[in-house]
Design a protein around this motif. Structure first.
Motif, PDB file in Angstrom:
ATOM      1  N   LEU A   1       0.833  -1.205   0.000  1.00 41.57           N
ATOM      2  CA  LEU A   1       0.000   0.000   0.000  1.00 41.57           C
ATOM      3  C   LEU A   1       0.870   1.258   0.000  1.00 41.57           C
ATOM      4  O   LEU A   1       0.584   2.225  -0.721  1.00 41.57           O
ATOM      5  N   THR A   2       1.925   1.241   0.785  1.00 39.58           N
ATOM      6  CA  THR A   2       2.827   2.393   0.826  1.00 39.58           C
ATOM      7  C   THR A   2       3.472   2.627  -0.536  1.00 39.58           C
ATOM      8  O   THR A   2       3.612   3.773  -0.985  1.00 39.58           O
ATOM      9  N   ILE A   3       3.860   1.543  -1.211  1.00 36.21           N
ATOM     10  CA  ILE A   3       4.469   1.671  -2.539  1.00 36.21           C
ATOM     11  C   ILE A   3       3.463   2.238  -3.536  1.00 36.21           C
ATOM     12  O   ILE A   3       3.758   3.153  -4.307  1.00 36.21           O
ATOM     13  N   VAL A   4       2.241   1.700  -3.522  1.00 39.40           N
ATOM     14  CA  VAL A   4       1.211   2.148  -4.468  1.00 39.40           C
ATOM     15  C   VAL A   4       0.870   3.619  -4.255  1.00 39.40           C
ATOM     16  O   VAL A   4       0.808   4.411  -5.203  1.00 39.40           O
ATOM     17  N   LEU A   5       0.650   4.000  -2.988  1.00 41.16           N
ATOM     18  CA  LEU A   5       0.242   5.376  -2.703  1.00 41.16           C
ATOM     19  C   LEU A   5       1.394   6.366  -2.843  1.00 41.16           C
ATOM     20  O   LEU A   5       1.167   7.580  -2.880  1.00 41.16           O
ATOM     21  N   GLY A   6       2.616   5.859  -2.932  1.00 37.53           N
ATOM     22  CA  GLY A   6       3.760   6.744  -3.151  1.00 37.53           C
ATOM     23  C   GLY A   6       3.911   7.174  -4.595  1.00 37.53           C
ATOM     24  O   GLY A   6       4.765   8.018  -4.912  1.00 37.53           O
ATOM     25  N   ASP A   7       3.091   6.628  -5.483  1.00 42.11           N
ATOM     26  CA  ASP A   7       3.142   6.994  -6.896  1.00 42.11           C
ATOM     27  C   ASP A   7       2.653   8.432  -7.077  1.00 42.11           C
ATOM     28  O   ASP A   7       1.514   8.755  -6.729  1.00 42.11           O
TER      29      ASP A   7
ATOM     30  N   LYS B   1     -13.144 -11.326 -15.504  1.00 42.48           N
ATOM     31  CA  LYS B   1     -11.947 -11.639 -14.737  1.00 42.48           C
ATOM     32  C   LYS B   1     -11.180 -10.337 -14.485  1.00 42.48           C
ATOM     33  O   LYS B   1     -11.067  -9.497 -15.366  1.00 42.48           O
ATOM     34  N   VAL B   2     -10.674 -10.203 -13.278  1.00 39.36           N
ATOM     35  CA  VAL B   2      -9.878  -9.032 -12.946  1.00 39.36           C
ATOM     36  C   VAL B   2      -8.424  -9.326 -13.320  1.00 39.36           C
ATOM     37  O   VAL B   2      -7.848 -10.309 -12.841  1.00 39.36           O
ATOM     38  N   PRO B   3      -7.794  -8.507 -14.160  1.00 41.47           N
ATOM     39  CA  PRO B   3      -6.403  -8.748 -14.563  1.00 41.47           C
ATOM     40  C   PRO B   3      -5.463  -8.759 -13.355  1.00 41.47           C
ATOM     41  O   PRO B   3      -5.629  -7.969 -12.422  1.00 41.47           O
ATOM     42  N   VAL B   4      -4.478  -9.652 -13.392  1.00 45.64           N
ATOM     43  CA  VAL B   4      -3.533  -9.805 -12.287  1.00 45.64           C
ATOM     44  C   VAL B   4      -2.266  -9.012 -12.569  1.00 45.64           C
ATOM     45  O   VAL B   4      -1.698  -9.088 -13.657  1.00 45.64           O
ATOM     46  N   THR B   5      -1.842  -8.225 -11.570  1.00 52.45           N
ATOM     47  CA  THR B   5      -0.575  -7.498 -11.635  1.00 52.45           C
ATOM     48  C   THR B   5       0.366  -8.072 -10.587  1.00 52.45           C
ATOM     49  O   THR B   5      -0.001  -8.134  -9.406  1.00 52.45           O
ATOM     50  N   PRO B   6       1.560  -8.515 -10.963  1.00 56.57           N
ATOM     51  CA  PRO B   6       2.475  -9.110  -9.977  1.00 56.57           C
ATOM     52  C   PRO B   6       3.066  -8.056  -9.053  1.00 56.57           C
ATOM     53  O   PRO B   6       3.016  -6.854  -9.321  1.00 56.57           O
ATOM     54  N   LEU B   7       3.665  -8.518  -7.974  1.00 53.02           N
ATOM     55  CA  LEU B   7       4.396  -7.633  -7.083  1.00 53.02           C
ATOM     56  C   LEU B   7       5.600  -7.033  -7.806  1.00 53.02           C
ATOM     57  O   LEU B   7       6.129  -7.658  -8.736  1.00 53.02           O
ATOM     58  N   PRO B   8       6.054  -5.833  -7.425  1.00 50.89           N
ATOM     59  CA  PRO B   8       7.255  -5.261  -8.055  1.00 50.89           C
ATOM     60  C   PRO B   8       8.446  -6.203  -7.918  1.00 50.89           C
ATOM     61  O   PRO B   8       8.563  -6.955  -6.942  1.00 50.89           O
ATOM     62  N   ALA B   9       9.354  -6.159  -8.875  1.00 50.54           N
ATOM     63  CA  ALA B   9      10.496  -7.080  -8.893  1.00 50.54           C
ATOM     64  C   ALA B   9      11.361  -6.930  -7.646  1.00 50.54           C
ATOM     65  O   ALA B   9      11.895  -7.917  -7.135  1.00 50.54           O
ATOM     66  N   ASP B  10      11.503  -5.721  -7.142  1.00 51.48           N
ATOM     67  CA  ASP B  10      12.330  -5.485  -5.962  1.00 51.48           C
ATOM     68  C   ASP B  10      11.484  -5.328  -4.698  1.00 51.48           C
ATOM     69  O   ASP B  10      11.873  -4.615  -3.770  1.00 51.48           O
ATOM     70  N   PHE B  11      10.324  -5.990  -4.673  1.00 50.87           N
ATOM     71  CA  PHE B  11       9.367  -5.760  -3.597  1.00 50.87           C
ATOM     72  C   PHE B  11       9.942  -6.099  -2.219  1.00 50.87           C
ATOM     73  O   PHE B  11       9.779  -5.338  -1.262  1.00 50.87           O
ATOM     74  N   VAL B  12      10.615  -7.251  -2.092  1.00 52.53           N
ATOM     75  CA  VAL B  12      11.116  -7.681  -0.783  1.00 52.53           C
ATOM     76  C   VAL B  12      12.069  -6.649  -0.192  1.00 52.53           C
ATOM     77  O   VAL B  12      11.962  -6.262   0.977  1.00 52.53           O
TER      78      VAL B  12
END
Length: 445
Positions: free
Chosen positions: A235-241, A366-377
């Protein structure tokens, strides 16, 4: 087609022009001529389609044409809404549309002073917008009389049922004159709503601008599969956009909304929460700050979000998926309003996958799937470290536990035997021990 071509009077057209409205929406185009004729109507329309104007505009015209004097403590038009925010929004629109008429508008809902409601209703009011609970309170205190109602509007009828207002609605309808115009509007049309409409409407016209339970076409929808603990960082990553202008974040519970506000604050993102535990003044301040742009993130529960009509909501984030699929339709309808586009993002944990399946079944897509960011961890660890330094340990994430089955009740359970015999049982009931006399000392523990 213009509004004047629908049969609306010149003062109403002028009021619409002052608001910048040039052409009617589909629900307005299909509803207004029918309502001007005085027919009952069952309207099926998603939120954000302009249905408030669809019923307020022709109703104002009919009330003005009838030119009846309203009596003290009476009203001529009653609009029932499920939440305070929606009631306030409808009343504000009614005042704007009726600015060139002499009609009066008032609102009554919980969380406000009964004394203020009494003053507002003392001289009578042409258009009253109310929530069911407060309306019944006022009637029972003889501060309001519903015997002069000419027009009844039930807005967001499906939400009324979700909130358990069905019995209150039946009580209210019994207080109204049988000769009236009745209007039902709902985003979805479950069986209960259809049955309710059959009882309260007289030969209604049906207007449906979209198939039942479909979502707004202009909303781009995405889902990301995460664990409950990963949601906080995501959520923090998404809202930081920086592309996000205003975002509405949904949780299922009041405590969940407060928890999200605290988590975001720990990472330097300001937000406000709006839910049922907040006072009316707190809710109005939070909504005002969101509308003005003072804060760009508003965290809400489903009930509190009804009636939030804020232009510029670019994103809706489902931090927790709703366990009632119809609520998903209402949630994402908070964006893509007034012809704009919008984005709806859902976070789905393992225990929420059944909710996602129900949503896709209801919306028939169907709701399209978006993966986690590559550097998420790596980013998640940095986000958590910053937050823990600011506010201490993270609050525990929500855990949905399966509902336990009730234990079967014994119908003829045998009382366990007491080896001390009848006298021992009698002493135990009195609180003594064995054959000694009770000392009267209070029990410990």
């Amino acid at each position: 087609m213009s509004f004047s071509e629908l049969g609306l009077s010149e003062p109403l057209v002028r009021a619409l022009e002052a608001k910048g409205y040039a052409e009617p929406t589909p629900i307005q185009r299909d509803s207004i001529p029918t309502l001007l004729e005085g027919r009952d109507l069952l309207g099926i329309a998603q939120t954000g389609t302009g249905k408030t104007a669809a019923f307020v505009l022709p109703s104002i015209q009919r009330l003005v044409a009838a030119n009846k004097r309203v009596l003290p403590t009476h009203c001529r038009m009653l609009v029932l809404a499920p939440t305070r925010e929606l009631a306030s929004q409808i009343a504000d629109n009614a005042r704007g549309y009726g600015k060139f008429s002499k009609l009066t508008v008032a609102t009554v809902f919980g969380g406000t002073s009964i004394a203020k409601n009494k003053n507002d209703l003392a001289r009578g009011v042409d258009i009253l917008v109310a929530t069911p609970g407060r309306l019944i309170d006022l009637v029972e205190q003889q501060l309001l009389n519903l015997s002069m109602i000419e027009i009844l509007v039930l807005d967001e009828a499906d939400q009324m049922l979700d909130l358990g207002f069905i019995h209150a609605l039946r009580r209210i309808v019994k207080m109204l004159p049988k000769k009236r115009q009745s209007l039902f509007f709902s985003a979805t049309m479950p069986t209960q709503i259809r049955e309710l409409a059959d009882k309260f409407l007289d030969d209604p016209a049906t207007v449906s601008v979209t198939p039942v339970a479909t979502t707004a076409e202009r909303v781009e929808q995405y889902v990301t599969f995460v664990t409950q603990t990963e949601k906080q960082a995501l959520l923090t990553i998404v809202l930081g956009d920086p592309a996000i202008d205003r975002a509405l974040v949904f949780t299922r519970t009041k405590h969940g909304a407060d928890r999200v506000v605290k988590l975001l604050a720990g990472n330097g993102i300001a937000s406000h929460a709006i839910h049922g535990n907040k006072s009316q003044a707190q809710r109005e301040r939070a909504l005002g700050a969101f509308k003005s742009g003072e804060v760009r993130i508003l965290v809400a529960t489903d009930i509190a979000a009804r009636g939030i009509d804020v232009s510029g909501v670019s994103h809706v984030v489902n931090f927790e998926l709703p366990n009632v699929p119809e609520q998903y339709v209402h949630r994402i309808g908070r964006t893509a309003r007034a012809g704009r586009s919008g984005i709806a993002i859902a976070f789905c944990a393992e225990d929420e996958r059944p909710y996602l399946r129900d949503i896709e079944k209801l919306t028939r897509q169907k709701v399209p799937v978006t993966p986690l960011p590559a550097d998420f961890v790596k980013r998640a660890e940095a986000i958590k470290a910053q937050r823990v330094k600011a506010i201490g340990a993270d609050p525990a994430p929500r855990v949905d536990r399966p509902r336990q089955q009730p234990r079967p009740k014994a119908t003829h359970a045998a009382r366990p035997s007491d080896p001390r015999g009848p006298r021992g049982r009698q002493q135990r009931r009195r609180g003594g021990s064995g054959g000694g006399r009770s000392t009267g000392a209070p029990a410990q523990g």
